[in-house]
Design a protein around this motif. Sequence first.
Motif, PDB file in Angstrom:
ATOM      1  N   ARG A 168       0.833  -1.207   0.000  1.00 29.20           N
ATOM      2  CA  ARG A 168       0.000   0.000   0.000  1.00 29.20           C
ATOM      3  C   ARG A 168       0.867   1.257   0.000  1.00 29.20           C
ATOM      4  O   ARG A 168       0.619   2.204  -0.749  1.00 29.20           O
ATOM      5  CB  ARG A 168      -0.928  -0.018   1.208  1.00 29.20           C
ATOM      6  CG  ARG A 168      -1.909   1.129   1.227  1.00 29.20           C
ATOM      7  CD  ARG A 168      -2.917   0.972   2.345  1.00 29.20           C
ATOM      8  NE  ARG A 168      -3.775   2.138   2.408  1.00 29.20           N
ATOM      9  CZ  ARG A 168      -4.464   2.474   3.468  1.00 29.20           C
ATOM     10  NH1 ARG A 168      -4.426   1.708   4.561  1.00 29.20           N
ATOM     11  NH2 ARG A 168      -5.206   3.550   3.460  1.00 29.20           N
ATOM     12  N   LEU A 169       1.895   1.269   0.844  1.00 30.08           N
ATOM     13  CA  LEU A 169       2.819   2.410   0.881  1.00 30.08           C
ATOM     14  C   LEU A 169       3.550   2.576  -0.446  1.00 30.08           C
ATOM     15  O   LEU A 169       3.665   3.687  -0.967  1.00 30.08           O
ATOM     16  CB  LEU A 169       3.844   2.237   2.010  1.00 30.08           C
ATOM     17  CG  LEU A 169       3.381   2.567   3.408  1.00 30.08           C
ATOM     18  CD1 LEU A 169       4.389   2.071   4.437  1.00 30.08           C
ATOM     19  CD2 LEU A 169       3.152   4.066   3.562  1.00 30.08           C
ATOM     20  N   SER A 202       2.633   1.870  -3.283  1.00 25.48           N
ATOM     21  CA  SER A 202       1.704   2.326  -4.322  1.00 25.48           C
ATOM     22  C   SER A 202       1.405   3.825  -4.240  1.00 25.48           C
ATOM     23  O   SER A 202       0.872   4.399  -5.185  1.00 25.48           O
ATOM     24  CB  SER A 202       0.381   1.557  -4.224  1.00 25.48           C
ATOM     25  OG  SER A 202       0.601   0.174  -4.351  1.00 25.48           O
ATOM     26  N   CYS A 203       1.710   4.434  -3.127  1.00 23.98           N
ATOM     27  CA  CYS A 203       1.413   5.864  -2.933  1.00 23.98           C
ATOM     28  C   CYS A 203       2.272   6.738  -3.847  1.00 23.98           C
ATOM     29  O   CYS A 203       3.457   6.453  -4.048  1.00 23.98           O
ATOM     30  CB  CYS A 203       1.670   6.267  -1.483  1.00 23.98           C
ATOM     31  SG  CYS A 203       0.518   5.569  -0.288  1.00 23.98           S
ATOM     32  N   GLU A 263       3.637   9.420  -3.183  1.00 24.05           N
ATOM     33  CA  GLU A 263       4.784   9.939  -2.433  1.00 24.05           C
ATOM     34  C   GLU A 263       6.002   9.032  -2.567  1.00 24.05           C
ATOM     35  O   GLU A 263       7.131   9.519  -2.553  1.00 24.05           O
ATOM     36  CB  GLU A 263       4.417  10.112  -0.951  1.00 24.05           C
ATOM     37  CG  GLU A 263       3.471  11.257  -0.687  1.00 24.05           C
ATOM     38  CD  GLU A 263       1.997  10.934  -0.900  1.00 24.05           C
ATOM     39  OE1 GLU A 263       1.160  11.772  -0.527  1.00 24.05           O
ATOM     40  OE2 GLU A 263       1.675   9.845  -1.433  1.00 24.05           O
ATOM     41  N   GLN A 281       6.171   6.588  -5.229  1.00 21.10           N
ATOM     42  CA  GLN A 281       6.350   6.442  -6.678  1.00 21.10           C
ATOM     43  C   GLN A 281       7.061   7.637  -7.298  1.00 21.10           C
ATOM     44  O   GLN A 281       7.869   7.473  -8.216  1.00 21.10           O
ATOM     45  CB  GLN A 281       4.985   6.243  -7.359  1.00 21.10           C
ATOM     46  CG  GLN A 281       4.288   4.949  -7.003  1.00 21.10           C
ATOM     47  CD  GLN A 281       4.993   3.744  -7.584  1.00 21.10           C
ATOM     48  OE1 GLN A 281       5.315   3.722  -8.761  1.00 21.10           O
ATOM     49  NE2 GLN A 281       5.263   2.756  -6.755  1.00 21.10           N
ATOM     50  N   SER A 314       1.445  14.244   1.834  1.00 23.05           N
ATOM     51  CA  SER A 314       0.022  14.374   2.128  1.00 23.05           C
ATOM     52  C   SER A 314      -0.290  13.803   3.511  1.00 23.05           C
ATOM     53  O   SER A 314       0.433  12.943   4.024  1.00 23.05           O
ATOM     54  CB  SER A 314      -0.813  13.634   1.073  1.00 23.05           C
ATOM     55  OG  SER A 314      -0.676  12.227   1.246  1.00 23.05           O
ATOM     56  N   GLU A 364      -2.736  11.855   4.223  1.00 26.04           N
ATOM     57  CA  GLU A 364      -3.083  10.432   4.071  1.00 26.04           C
ATOM     58  C   GLU A 364      -1.823   9.568   4.089  1.00 26.04           C
ATOM     59  O   GLU A 364      -1.752   8.576   4.816  1.00 26.04           O
ATOM     60  CB  GLU A 364      -3.861  10.204   2.772  1.00 26.04           C
ATOM     61  CG  GLU A 364      -4.234   8.748   2.572  1.00 26.04           C
ATOM     62  CD  GLU A 364      -4.924   8.472   1.246  1.00 26.04           C
ATOM     63  OE1 GLU A 364      -5.387   7.335   1.085  1.00 26.04           O
ATOM     64  OE2 GLU A 364      -5.000   9.373   0.386  1.00 26.04           O
ATOM     65  N   PHE A 365      -0.825   9.949   3.290  1.00 25.76           N
ATOM     66  CA  PHE A 365       0.414   9.175   3.254  1.00 25.76           C
ATOM     67  C   PHE A 365       1.086   9.189   4.622  1.00 25.76           C
ATOM     68  O   PHE A 365       1.529   8.147   5.115  1.00 25.76           O
ATOM     69  CB  PHE A 365       1.386   9.717   2.200  1.00 25.76           C
ATOM     70  CG  PHE A 365       2.729   9.038   2.258  1.00 25.76           C
ATOM     71  CD1 PHE A 365       2.904   7.788   1.692  1.00 25.76           C
ATOM     72  CD2 PHE A 365       3.796   9.627   2.914  1.00 25.76           C
ATOM     73  CE1 PHE A 365       4.130   7.139   1.769  1.00 25.76           C
ATOM     74  CE2 PHE A 365       5.023   8.985   2.993  1.00 25.76           C
ATOM     75  CZ  PHE A 365       5.192   7.737   2.420  1.00 25.76           C
ATOM     76  N   ILE A 389      -0.594   6.761   6.958  1.00 26.20           N
ATOM     77  CA  ILE A 389      -0.298   5.355   6.635  1.00 26.20           C
ATOM     78  C   ILE A 389       1.140   5.014   7.033  1.00 26.20           C
ATOM     79  O   ILE A 389       1.414   3.974   7.624  1.00 26.20           O
ATOM     80  CB  ILE A 389      -0.526   5.072   5.134  1.00 26.20           C
ATOM     81  CG1 ILE A 389      -1.989   5.286   4.761  1.00 26.20           C
ATOM     82  CG2 ILE A 389      -0.091   3.644   4.771  1.00 26.20           C
ATOM     83  CD1 ILE A 389      -2.237   5.326   3.258  1.00 26.20           C
ATOM     84  N   TYR A 390       2.064   5.927   6.705  1.00 27.64           N
ATOM     85  CA  TYR A 390       3.486   5.714   7.006  1.00 27.64           C
ATOM     86  C   TYR A 390       3.709   5.643   8.521  1.00 27.64           C
ATOM     87  O   TYR A 390       4.419   4.766   9.010  1.00 27.64           O
ATOM     88  CB  TYR A 390       4.317   6.833   6.379  1.00 27.64           C
ATOM     89  CG  TYR A 390       5.803   6.610   6.457  1.00 27.64           C
ATOM     90  CD1 TYR A 390       6.430   5.689   5.624  1.00 27.64           C
ATOM     91  CD2 TYR A 390       6.584   7.313   7.368  1.00 27.64           C
ATOM     92  CE1 TYR A 390       7.805   5.474   5.693  1.00 27.64           C
ATOM     93  CE2 TYR A 390       7.953   7.109   7.441  1.00 27.64           C
ATOM     94  CZ  TYR A 390       8.554   6.195   6.606  1.00 27.64           C
ATOM     95  OH  TYR A 390       9.911   5.986   6.679  1.00 27.64           O
TER      96      TYR A 390
END
Length: 157
Positions: free
Chosen positions: A48-49, A51-52, A54, A56, A74, A76-77, A80-81
């Motif tokens: 999932r990370l 794929s972000c 940030e 990529q 962001s 959101e990132f 998750i991070y």
Amino acid sequence: GGLISGLISKALLHRMFRNCEGTEDNLINLSMDLNGNPTSEMGHLMVRLASCPEIQETRTSDEFLKKLKEGSFSQEFTSIYSDYLKRFGCRGAREIDVATPRMSEKQDELFDTLKQIDVKNNQIINVRERRDKAYQELLSLAREIGKEKSFVHHASV
């Protein structure tokens, strides 16, 4: 209780199909990516990370660490991070050795690892498909040998 019953069910499934040729791979695949497996959860979160945007769109670990320090990713990132580091930052290669640096201490290496993940085709994405396919094939075989109810029960433990 849960661990013991799971091990018993696994043994009973192997016994159920012991005389059926070609079932070993399916039995192994049936045990993959189970709910509550922290290593599996870690793998899914890494994909999932990776794929972000940030990850990529960031070229180097130095650039990543700079943006992380500046707080320019962001919300959101960042969420998750942070969740990843909170849950799995203590993990890493040779993690049994307490002197080995953890992922939370080597975020540049974590970034490099995330960059190496093929977000379109990897084992984490494919493992659910393999497990579901194995379940269906074994269920079909269990029906043929009159063990459907027992299979459904033990495959769900």
